[in-house]
Design an enzyme around this catalytic site. Structure first.
Site, PDB file in Angstrom:
ATOM      1  N   ASP A  41      59.733  20.061  19.191  1.00 14.47           N
ATOM      2  CA  ASP A  41      60.790  19.119  19.563  1.00 14.47           C
ATOM      3  C   ASP A  41      61.775  18.981  18.402  1.00 14.47           C
ATOM      4  O   ASP A  41      62.725  19.753  18.281  1.00 14.47           O
ATOM      5  CB  ASP A  41      60.131  17.788  19.949  1.00 14.47           C
ATOM      6  N   PRO A  87      49.382  16.988  31.118  1.00 14.24           N
ATOM      7  CA  PRO A  87      48.223  16.353  31.782  1.00 14.24           C
ATOM      8  C   PRO A  87      47.458  15.421  30.857  1.00 14.24           C
ATOM      9  O   PRO A  87      46.969  14.379  31.280  1.00 14.24           O
ATOM     10  CB  PRO A  87      47.366  17.551  32.203  1.00 14.24           C
TER      11      PRO A  87
END
Ligand SMILES: O=P(O)(O)OC[C@H]1O[C@H](OP(=O)(O)OP(=O)(O)O)[C@H](O)[C@@H]1O
Ligand SMILES: Nc1nc2[nH]cnc2c(=O)[nH]1
Length: 123
Positions: free
Chosen positions: A36, A108
């Protein structure tokens, strides 16, 4: 909080005098699920380089003499201006599986409810 400061909570005992693992001359691949701001990868590479330098000194080598190579694999690289940059030599061995816009990715394992709820939501 993401993107603020990298904190080292765990590390492999590569650099210690009692380490049984030699990093020297290896091709080392760092794997992460997302790049990121790039702060985490820059931090991880810097820590690994410290361990490599320590082992080179212990082996009586000059810094960089072991020709140990570092590469990076990320599942997602967010296309955005990065807060920090990786050395050029490492970017030559930088492999993103996918490039994504600068959006928050929900994995998840981020799920706070049962995984079956997450599966339903993803349909
Ligand atoms: O490029 P950056 O902005 O540094 O973000 C990338 C990092 O963020 C996530 O970790 P996180 O900080 O959520 O910690 P965790 O995986 O240990 O929960 C992910 O696992 C990367 O390591
Ligand atoms: N779960 C998750 N963690 C991150 N850390 C940095 N970016 C992200 C993201 O998009 N999703």
């Amino acid at each position: 909080m993401p993107g603020v400061q990298v904190t080292k909570t765990q590390w492999l005992n590569f650099g210690g005098a009692d380490s049984l693992v030699s990093l020297l001359g290896r091709k080392i691949l760092i794997v992460d699920e997302v790049d990121d701001s790039r702060k985490t990868l820059v931090y991880a590479v810097a820590e690994l380089l410290k361990d490599i330098r320590t082992q080179e000194i212990q082996a009586g080598m000059q810094p960089g003499e072991s020709n140990t190579e570092i590469g990076i694999f990320v599942v997602y690289n967010k296309e955005k201006p990065k807060a920090e940059e990786l050395p050029e030599a490492i970017m030559r061995n930088y492999y993103p599986a996918a490039t994504t816009p600068d959006r928050w990715l929900f994995f998840p394992w981020d799920c706070t409810t049962d995984i079956s709820v997450h599966t339903e939501l993803s349909k």
